[in-house]
Design a protein around this motif. Structure first.
Motif, PDB file in Angstrom:
ATOM      1  N   ALA A  40     -27.937 -55.030  -7.503  1.00 22.12           N
ATOM      2  CA  ALA A  40     -28.815 -56.186  -7.331  1.00 22.12           C
ATOM      3  C   ALA A  40     -28.804 -57.112  -8.537  1.00 22.12           C
ATOM      4  O   ALA A  40     -28.746 -58.342  -8.403  1.00 22.12           O
ATOM      5  CB  ALA A  40     -30.240 -55.727  -7.029  1.00 22.12           C
ATOM      6  N   GLY A  41     -28.861 -56.543  -9.743  1.00 20.45           N
ATOM      7  CA  GLY A  41     -28.907 -57.360 -10.945  1.00 20.45           C
ATOM      8  C   GLY A  41     -27.679 -58.237 -11.091  1.00 20.45           C
ATOM      9  O   GLY A  41     -27.790 -59.439 -11.373  1.00 20.45           O
ATOM     10  N   GLU A  42     -26.500 -57.647 -10.911  1.00 22.00           N
ATOM     11  CA  GLU A  42     -25.260 -58.416 -11.055  1.00 22.00           C
ATOM     12  C   GLU A  42     -25.150 -59.484  -9.975  1.00 22.00           C
ATOM     13  O   GLU A  42     -24.693 -60.604 -10.246  1.00 22.00           O
ATOM     14  CB  GLU A  42     -24.057 -57.472 -10.996  1.00 22.00           C
ATOM     15  N   GLN A  43     -25.565 -59.146  -8.758  1.00 25.20           N
ATOM     16  CA  GLN A  43     -25.497 -60.114  -7.661  1.00 25.20           C
ATOM     17  C   GLN A  43     -26.467 -61.267  -7.878  1.00 25.20           C
ATOM     18  O   GLN A  43     -26.141 -62.431  -7.660  1.00 25.20           O
ATOM     19  CB  GLN A  43     -25.806 -59.417  -6.331  1.00 25.20           C
ATOM     20  N   MET A  44     -27.680 -60.945  -8.323  1.00 21.77           N
ATOM     21  CA  MET A  44     -28.694 -61.977  -8.500  1.00 21.77           C
ATOM     22  C   MET A  44     -28.348 -62.915  -9.652  1.00 21.77           C
ATOM     23  O   MET A  44     -28.614 -64.121  -9.590  1.00 21.77           O
ATOM     24  CB  MET A  44     -30.059 -61.344  -8.750  1.00 21.77           C
ATOM     25  N   LYS A  45     -27.763 -62.404 -10.714  1.00 23.96           N
ATOM     26  CA  LYS A  45     -27.537 -63.245 -11.890  1.00 23.96           C
ATOM     27  C   LYS A  45     -26.448 -64.284 -11.674  1.00 23.96           C
ATOM     28  O   LYS A  45     -26.395 -65.280 -12.404  1.00 23.96           O
ATOM     29  CB  LYS A  45     -27.222 -62.382 -13.110  1.00 23.96           C
ATOM     30  N   THR A  46     -25.579 -64.081 -10.687  1.00 17.66           N
ATOM     31  CA  THR A  46     -24.510 -65.047 -10.445  1.00 17.66           C
ATOM     32  C   THR A  46     -25.071 -66.412 -10.057  1.00 17.66           C
ATOM     33  O   THR A  46     -24.548 -67.444 -10.477  1.00 17.66           O
ATOM     34  CB  THR A  46     -23.551 -64.558  -9.349  1.00 17.66           C
ATOM     35  N   ASP A  47     -26.146 -66.414  -9.274  1.00 11.18           N
ATOM     36  CA  ASP A  47     -26.822 -67.666  -8.897  1.00 11.18           C
ATOM     37  C   ASP A  47     -28.199 -67.320  -8.360  1.00 11.18           C
ATOM     38  O   ASP A  47     -28.369 -67.143  -7.150  1.00 11.18           O
ATOM     39  CB  ASP A  47     -26.017 -68.427  -7.845  1.00 11.18           C
ATOM     40  N   ASP A  61     -32.605 -49.952 -14.213  1.00 13.13           N
ATOM     41  CA  ASP A  61     -31.693 -50.243 -15.316  1.00 13.13           C
ATOM     42  C   ASP A  61     -31.114 -51.652 -15.207  1.00 13.13           C
ATOM     43  O   ASP A  61     -30.471 -52.137 -16.135  1.00 13.13           O
ATOM     44  CB  ASP A  61     -30.581 -49.194 -15.399  1.00 13.13           C
ATOM     45  N   GLN A  62     -31.379 -52.320 -14.069  1.00 15.10           N
ATOM     46  CA  GLN A  62     -30.963 -53.714 -13.887  1.00 15.10           C
ATOM     47  C   GLN A  62     -32.007 -54.698 -14.403  1.00 15.10           C
ATOM     48  O   GLN A  62     -31.796 -55.912 -14.375  1.00 15.10           O
ATOM     49  CB  GLN A  62     -30.739 -53.991 -12.390  1.00 15.10           C
ATOM     50  N   LEU A  63     -33.140 -54.189 -14.861  1.00 18.24           N
ATOM     51  CA  LEU A  63     -34.260 -55.062 -15.184  1.00 18.24           C
ATOM     52  C   LEU A  63     -33.927 -56.092 -16.262  1.00 18.24           C
ATOM     53  O   LEU A  63     -34.267 -57.278 -16.132  1.00 18.24           O
ATOM     54  CB  LEU A  63     -35.470 -54.224 -15.616  1.00 18.24           C
ATOM     55  N   GLY A  64     -33.280 -55.647 -17.338  1.00 18.21           N
ATOM     56  CA  GLY A  64     -32.947 -56.580 -18.404  1.00 18.21           C
ATOM     57  C   GLY A  64     -32.075 -57.720 -17.922  1.00 18.21           C
ATOM     58  O   GLY A  64     -32.297 -58.890 -18.275  1.00 18.21           O
ATOM     59  N   THR A  65     -31.095 -57.387 -17.097  1.00 20.14           N
ATOM     60  CA  THR A  65     -30.206 -58.408 -16.543  1.00 20.14           C
ATOM     61  C   THR A  65     -30.974 -59.385 -15.668  1.00 20.14           C
ATOM     62  O   THR A  65     -30.773 -60.606 -15.750  1.00 20.14           O
ATOM     63  CB  THR A  65     -29.089 -57.740 -15.712  1.00 20.14           C
ATOM     64  N   LEU A  66     -31.863 -58.868 -14.841  1.00 20.42           N
ATOM     65  CA  LEU A  66     -32.645 -59.724 -13.941  1.00 20.42           C
ATOM     66  C   LEU A  66     -33.573 -60.655 -14.721  1.00 20.42           C
ATOM     67  O   LEU A  66     -33.708 -61.835 -14.390  1.00 20.42           O
ATOM     68  CB  LEU A  66     -33.454 -58.861 -12.980  1.00 20.42           C
ATOM     69  N   ILE A  67     -34.216 -60.121 -15.755  1.00 25.15           N
ATOM     70  CA  ILE A  67     -35.122 -60.943 -16.554  1.00 25.15           C
ATOM     71  C   ILE A  67     -34.341 -62.017 -17.310  1.00 25.15           C
ATOM     72  O   ILE A  67     -34.721 -63.198 -17.315  1.00 25.15           O
ATOM     73  CB  ILE A  67     -35.929 -60.068 -17.527  1.00 25.15           C
ATOM     74  N   ASP A  68     -33.254 -61.618 -17.952  1.00 25.91           N
ATOM     75  CA  ASP A  68     -32.450 -62.580 -18.712  1.00 25.91           C
ATOM     76  C   ASP A  68     -31.912 -63.696 -17.820  1.00 25.91           C
ATOM     77  O   ASP A  68     -31.740 -64.830 -18.274  1.00 25.91           O
ATOM     78  CB  ASP A  68     -31.278 -61.868 -19.397  1.00 25.91           C
ATOM     79  N   SER A  69     -31.656 -63.362 -16.549  1.00 21.68           N
ATOM     80  CA  SER A  69     -31.114 -64.343 -15.607  1.00 21.68           C
ATOM     81  C   SER A  69     -32.198 -65.165 -14.916  1.00 21.68           C
ATOM     82  O   SER A  69     -31.887 -66.017 -14.091  1.00 21.68           O
ATOM     83  CB  SER A  69     -30.279 -63.626 -14.534  1.00 21.68           C
ATOM     84  N   LYS A  70     -33.463 -64.868 -15.250  1.00 18.21           N
ATOM     85  CA  LYS A  70     -34.601 -65.527 -14.591  1.00 18.21           C
ATOM     86  C   LYS A  70     -34.503 -65.380 -13.075  1.00 18.21           C
ATOM     87  O   LYS A  70     -34.766 -66.299 -12.305  1.00 18.21           O
ATOM     88  CB  LYS A  70     -34.679 -67.001 -14.987  1.00 18.21           C
ATOM     89  N   ALA A  71     -34.134 -64.154 -12.671  1.00 21.25           N
ATOM     90  CA  ALA A  71     -33.929 -63.862 -11.255  1.00 21.25           C
ATOM     91  C   ALA A  71     -35.001 -62.941 -10.686  1.00 21.25           C
ATOM     92  O   ALA A  71     -34.914 -62.541  -9.527  1.00 21.25           O
ATOM     93  CB  ALA A  71     -32.553 -63.228 -11.053  1.00 21.25           C
ATOM     94  N   ILE A  72     -36.009 -62.614 -11.494  1.00 20.12           N
ATOM     95  CA  ILE A  72     -37.092 -61.755 -11.015  1.00 20.12           C
ATOM     96  C   ILE A  72     -38.415 -62.298 -11.542  1.00 20.12           C
ATOM     97  O   ILE A  72     -38.505 -62.745 -12.693  1.00 20.12           O
ATOM     98  CB  ILE A  72     -36.881 -60.291 -11.450  1.00 20.12           C
TER      99      ILE A  72
END
Length: 423
Positions: free
Chosen positions: A91-98, A111-122
């Motif tokens: 989910a994190g990798e998919q959401m951060k793309t766009d 474990d995807q939380l950091g990626t989601l937050i950094d991407s402003k996707a959550i």
């Protein structure tokens, strides 16, 4: 099958969990309805395929059941559902793309939380949801969805870790407390090439990964003063005639054909192990191992699977409400039933009050592992530097590149490689 008599209960629980989600000052309400009007809403939902398929013996999928229940509880919406298959781990990798084109509501591994937050996707959860989560979850589950800013970003619906299955015809309940004892009398499989499993030996012996709480990237990885001795233990383990290297599938296959007696895995394999072992099915939290004459506790990475929603959604009100609905205790119970007991609820009130859950040994083993023999898996972006070097080190042990003679130097090289890859 979902019991629609619970809709009132779901709505009540949802009200506690959702509370002021719609008017919370941390989310912009981009969809609204007034009076008796009905609002047309489209919600894109990402879940694993298993949540969208009928499991053996079930009359409906979990996601279909929850979407139908949500519609009954929210007559103010006319909802068009757009469901897509995306695993929690992706989910994190998919959401951060766009993020603007991502799901409105999605399930994710923490474990995807950091990626989601950094991407402003959550979206950060509103106070009402935070209060309910803190009331109904253990500290480990709360911390698993807490960002480095101290705010909560997801609603835990299941713990996520691994523990131990064993054949009671070969291993007694007392034997199962010690890895070394089991190795004396049974075939023990372990995924020694897997970087999610290997660190359990080092963490138990005092290693820290990004500080005591796993949130300080500047602390880097410290494998500890005993790290070289742990590596020597793993070399001996690999060479033990009763050790079986699990490549991710061979351990379960060995349980099924009788060539393996002990398997380290998670709830996702419970049904297959039960079917293979029958009355000899045993399950337990992680054992100890003997390091330099001292009992040392194996400690797994643990986290949660959670529900998040997208702050970029065109329908943040409905998205936040549905996320809360999917994370409610009633939806968690449905998840457990409709996924044939493989998705274990995170809600401590549900687990403590439900007779089916309290009597399920897999539920007990997972919860005891999270509470007693695990650490919270780091969620910061620096954790990406851990996985490949750790996997390579495990492969070097099993292939014989790492030996007892060079264990100290090779272990130091491994630590240096992880830490240098962060720069």
């Amino acid at each position: 099958m979902i019991d629609f008599k619970k809709i009132i209960g779901v709505t009540a629980a949802g009200a506690m969990l959702m509370g002021t989600v719609a008017c919370g000052n941390k989310t912009e309400n981009k969809s609204s309805s007034s009076g008796d009007s009905v609002t047309d809403v489209t919600l894109t939902v990402w879940t694993p395929q298993e949540d969208q398929e009928k499991q053996d013996g079930q009359s409906e999928s979990w996601l279909a059941a929850e979407e139908a229940a949500f519609e009954k509880a929210h007559k103010e919406y006319k909802i068009t559902w757009k469901n897509a298959t995306v695993s929690e781990g992706d989910a994190g990798e998919q959401m951060k793309t766009d993020p603007s084109a991502g799901a409105d509501v999605f399930l994710f591994a923490n474990d995807q939380l950091g990626t989601l937050i950094d991407s402003k996707a959550i979206a950060e959860l509103p106070d009402s949801s935070v209060e309910q989560i803190k009331k109904d979850n253990d500290e480990e589950m709360i911390e698993s969805v807490t960002g480095t800013d101290g705010n909560l970003y997801g609603i835990p619906f299941s713990g996520n870790t691994w523990f131990m299955y064993y054949n009671k015809a070969k291993v007694s309940e007392d034997d199962a407390k010690s890895l070394d004892t089991m190795l004396e009398k049974a075939k023990v499989s372990f995924p020694l090439n897997d970087s999610w499993y290997i660190p359990s030996f080092y963490i138990g012996a005092g290693a820290t990964i990004f500080g005591e709480k796993g949130t300080d990237a500047s602390a880097k990885v410290n494998l500890g003063d005993n790290a070289g001795d742990v590596t020597k233990y793993l070399v001996d383990l690999k060479n033990n005639s009763n050790f079986v290297l699990d490549d991710g599938a061979s351990g379960l296959a060995g349980i099924k054909n009788g060539n393996v007696d002990v398997l380290f895995s998670g709830a996702w394999n419970a049904a297959d192990v039960k079917a293979a072992l029958g009355d000899n099915f045993g399950v337990a939290k992680l054992p100890t191992y003997t390091l330099n004459g001292k009992e040392t506790q194996l400690k797994s990475f643990a986290g949660s699977k959670a529900v998040g929603y997208n702050p970029n959604s065109k329908n943040t009100k409905a998205a936040s409400q549905f996320a809360a609905f999917l994370g409610s205790s009633d939806a968690q119970k449905d998840h457990y039933k409709l996924r044939n007991s493989s998705v274990i609820p995170a809600s401590k009130s549900l687990v403590s009050s439900d007779s089916d859950l309290k009597s399920d040994p897999v539920v007990v083993a997972q919860n005891e592992t999270i509470a007693q023999t695990s650490i919270l898996q780091p969620t910061i972006a620096a954790m990406s530097s851990w996985w490949d070097p750790c996997e390579t080190f495990g492969k070097n042990i099993t292939s014989g590149v790492v030996t007892k003679e060079n264990a100290d130097s090779k272990t130091s090289e491994w630590q240096d490689l992880v830490n240098s890859s962060m720069n």
